[in-house]
Design an enzyme around this catalytic site. Sequence first.
Site, PDB file in Angstrom:
ATOM      1  N   HIS A 172       0.839  -1.194   0.000  1.00 17.77           N
ATOM      2  CA  HIS A 172       0.000   0.000   0.000  1.00 17.77           C
ATOM      3  C   HIS A 172       0.881   1.253   0.000  1.00 17.77           C
ATOM      4  O   HIS A 172       1.930   1.277   0.632  1.00 17.77           O
ATOM      5  CB  HIS A 172      -0.945  -0.009   1.211  1.00 17.77           C
ATOM      6  CG  HIS A 172      -1.915  -1.147   1.162  1.00 17.77           C
ATOM      7  ND1 HIS A 172      -2.470  -1.716   2.285  1.00 17.77           N
ATOM      8  CD2 HIS A 172      -2.417  -1.843   0.109  1.00 17.77           C
ATOM      9  CE1 HIS A 172      -3.271  -2.696   1.929  1.00 17.77           C
ATOM     10  NE2 HIS A 172      -3.248  -2.803   0.616  1.00 17.77           N
ATOM     11  N   PHE A 173       0.447   2.272  -0.705  1.00 19.87           N
ATOM     12  CA  PHE A 173       1.291   3.463  -0.840  1.00 19.87           C
ATOM     13  C   PHE A 173       0.470   4.710  -1.147  1.00 19.87           C
ATOM     14  O   PHE A 173      -0.690   4.626  -1.551  1.00 19.87           O
ATOM     15  CB  PHE A 173       2.341   3.264  -1.949  1.00 19.87           C
ATOM     16  CG  PHE A 173       1.756   3.065  -3.332  1.00 19.87           C
ATOM     17  CD1 PHE A 173       1.279   4.133  -4.079  1.00 19.87           C
ATOM     18  CD2 PHE A 173       1.698   1.796  -3.898  1.00 19.87           C
ATOM     19  CE1 PHE A 173       0.743   3.949  -5.354  1.00 19.87           C
ATOM     20  CE2 PHE A 173       1.153   1.600  -5.174  1.00 19.87           C
ATOM     21  CZ  PHE A 173       0.675   2.683  -5.893  1.00 19.87           C
ATOM     22  N   GLU A 175       1.347   8.285  -3.407  1.00 21.02           N
ATOM     23  CA  GLU A 175       2.368   8.877  -4.277  1.00 21.02           C
ATOM     24  C   GLU A 175       1.938  10.229  -4.831  1.00 21.02           C
ATOM     25  O   GLU A 175       0.754  10.474  -5.052  1.00 21.02           O
ATOM     26  CB  GLU A 175       2.683   7.945  -5.456  1.00 21.02           C
ATOM     27  CG  GLU A 175       3.429   6.702  -5.052  1.00 21.02           C
ATOM     28  CD  GLU A 175       3.809   5.808  -6.225  1.00 21.02           C
ATOM     29  OE1 GLU A 175       4.689   4.954  -6.022  1.00 21.02           O
ATOM     30  OE2 GLU A 175       3.228   5.946  -7.326  1.00 21.02           O
ATOM     31  N   HIS A 281      -9.542  -3.631  -6.891  1.00 20.10           N
ATOM     32  CA  HIS A 281      -8.960  -4.740  -7.645  1.00 20.10           C
ATOM     33  C   HIS A 281      -8.944  -6.059  -6.862  1.00 20.10           C
ATOM     34  O   HIS A 281      -8.351  -7.031  -7.307  1.00 20.10           O
ATOM     35  CB  HIS A 281      -7.570  -4.397  -8.210  1.00 20.10           C
ATOM     36  CG  HIS A 281      -6.564  -3.885  -7.225  1.00 20.10           C
ATOM     37  ND1 HIS A 281      -5.792  -2.778  -7.481  1.00 20.10           N
ATOM     38  CD2 HIS A 281      -6.185  -4.326  -6.008  1.00 20.10           C
ATOM     39  CE1 HIS A 281      -4.982  -2.565  -6.453  1.00 20.10           C
ATOM     40  NE2 HIS A 281      -5.205  -3.504  -5.556  1.00 20.10           N
ATOM     41  N   GLY A 314       2.831   0.773 -11.368  1.00 18.73           N
ATOM     42  CA  GLY A 314       4.067  -0.017 -11.387  1.00 18.73           C
ATOM     43  C   GLY A 314       4.592  -0.123  -9.964  1.00 18.73           C
ATOM     44  O   GLY A 314       3.858   0.088  -8.996  1.00 18.73           O
ATOM     45  N   SER A 315       5.858  -0.418  -9.808  1.00 15.49           N
ATOM     46  CA  SER A 315       6.472  -0.499  -8.479  1.00 15.49           C
ATOM     47  C   SER A 315       6.858   0.908  -8.023  1.00 15.49           C
ATOM     48  O   SER A 315       6.626   1.889  -8.734  1.00 15.49           O
ATOM     49  CB  SER A 315       7.720  -1.372  -8.547  1.00 15.49           C
ATOM     50  OG  SER A 315       8.674  -0.735  -9.386  1.00 15.49           O
ATOM     51  N   HIS A 337      -3.886  -5.435 -12.313  1.00 11.51           N
ATOM     52  CA  HIS A 337      -4.008  -4.422 -11.246  1.00 11.51           C
ATOM     53  C   HIS A 337      -2.664  -3.780 -10.936  1.00 11.51           C
ATOM     54  O   HIS A 337      -2.561  -2.954 -10.037  1.00 11.51           O
ATOM     55  CB  HIS A 337      -4.613  -5.035  -9.992  1.00 11.51           C
ATOM     56  CG  HIS A 337      -3.654  -5.749  -9.087  1.00 11.51           C
ATOM     57  ND1 HIS A 337      -2.777  -6.714  -9.534  1.00 11.51           N
ATOM     58  CD2 HIS A 337      -3.433  -5.659  -7.738  1.00 11.51           C
ATOM     59  CE1 HIS A 337      -2.073  -7.183  -8.505  1.00 11.51           C
ATOM     60  NE2 HIS A 337      -2.450  -6.553  -7.408  1.00 11.51           N
ATOM     61  N   GLY A 338      -1.627  -4.171 -11.658  1.00 14.44           N
ATOM     62  CA  GLY A 338      -0.307  -3.606 -11.399  1.00 14.44           C
ATOM     63  C   GLY A 338       0.743  -4.408 -12.143  1.00 14.44           C
ATOM     64  O   GLY A 338       0.435  -5.098 -13.123  1.00 14.44           O
TER      65      GLY A 338
END
Length: 408
Positions: A172-173, A175, A281, A314-315, A337-338
């Site tokens: 989780h993030f 940004e 997602h 992305g990461s 989803h990523g």
Amino acid sequence: MTQTTYEYSHVEGGVPIKMWTRGVPVDDKAREQLTRAAKMPFIFKHVAAMPDVHVGIGATVGSVIPTKGAVIPAAVGVDIGCGMMAARTSLMAHDLPDSLEAIRSAIEQAVPHGRDVGRGKRDKGSWGSPPPAIVEAWAILVQRFDRICEKFPRMKNTNNLVHLGTLGTGNHFIELCLDTEARVWVMLHSGSRGVGNAIGSFFIELAKEDMRKWHINLPDENLAYFPEGTDHFDDYVEAVGWAQDFAALNRRMMMANVIAALRSQIAKPFDAELEAVNCHHNYVARENHFGENVLVTRKGAVRAAKGVLGIIPGSMGAKSFIVHGLGNPESFDSCSHGAGRVMSRTEAKRQVTLDDHIRDTEGVECRKDEGVIDESPRAYKPIEAVMAAQADLVEIVHTLKQVVCVKG
């Protein structure tokens, strides 16, 4: 629409698997897990696997499992309603200060994140005393939650209100990103937190108990299910629907607090949500596919119906994408989803050095310590390859690159 890009796998005694994985690595264990799911008797048409597919607990992450007459709680998992939210602001790159450290610090103070539990300690990832806006938002959910607690009293003693508007840990993030026109976006990733985990865990175990009670043998006990028409099916659908609503509201509350934190650091007035997307997602929904009403479980997959906006991150050192769905019926209107993990957390900690992590996150104001090695860019598949593999599922609307990343 571009040419179909999926690979077809025949499954003996089950439905086929269609995999959008050309050009991306797929672990054999993930293939085995998908095969076990494809053998369940109530799967509709086929199982779809997205390019970020990898082994999950219970069901494969990056899988789309359509069912008729049953639901598999572990196919949704315990991070119910986990998903993404992104909002474009009127700020431009040149409006940001040269050093982004103060902005990261302000966001970290505005949104509880991480986890720190021990005897007599308050979890730092929860509110000690939830602010008025959070209490007000909780009022939208509390009546339905009380109804769930009447049936299952153990749900009352969970982190519910104190986790609304909080980030969590792991992947989780929050940004701050720039698009190709140097416009500033806020993007975040979280789900239904402690209460969703409790709901998911409880019903996964309940389904396993039911299978034992009815002497139903499964290829994997994590594929335990509730047949439609049973009380437990209805109870789960009600609880999972509530947790999904909690997750969407959780993201909205976090977004409001991140925007407020930005305003505290940037004197220039700005609009905050010129374009906004909020999508799950990890969830289950009733949908119509191939002319029939079915339950679609997406675990690590996003709805990509024609024209519907989605987010594929992305990461923490890579690009992310705001996309339009192309409405591909073969994927049950879904996309990835990523980027998807290519290393387990343990493996990443063993293989990725701190120097690798610092190098791979150059130019991003983020944590550069051992504690986030398992989330380092090398632990994930290359996002460009993932996007290429699903060219017939989505089209890219905006390409984003993070400049600030907050991790739990």
